[in-house]
Design a protein around this motif. Sequence first.
Motif: not given
Length: 171
Positions: A89, A110-112, A114
């Motif tokens: 991440e 983030t890339s997720r 979040r």
Amino acid sequence: MFSLLFFALLCATCLAKPGLVHFSYSRAVGGGSGSSFSSEGQGRITAVRVWEISNAYITGIQLRYDYVWSQKLGRSYGSAKEMVLFDNEVITQVSGKYHSNYIYQVIFVTSRGRSLMVGQPYQRSFNFYPTHPEAELRLLSGRYNGNGITSLGAHWGVVFMDQSNSTDNSP
């Protein structure tokens, strides 16, 4: 003579290999008074901490590179808000609010999908993101005075993982 010129141009084109390294900089926002700072560390950013004066402005930020925390950027005040990233991440966006004297809010995304949001939604907005789709946050820079962060900028880059340390023994 023409053949020599063609050969030199061909060699220069092959050596250029555009697109192998992708870096970008999100220009700093804020008043910019005080001492300059820049985070530094080895590896990827794996966690972030942010300190704030409640109902006021951001006083400090700290990044963790792999397993080592960088120096605090600014100062710690009270308890920190912290986000630890999952494996693979990365931070893909830094947003927030600022005024002429301080950074009042910072949001790390983030890339997720979040996020860590710290501070007050006060005054002008900023939104930092990389120019290359595979780039991630590499470091933060800016200025701080004795009270808090007065300006903030973001540096982005593509991290190429070292294949020599791979545990895969396939040919």
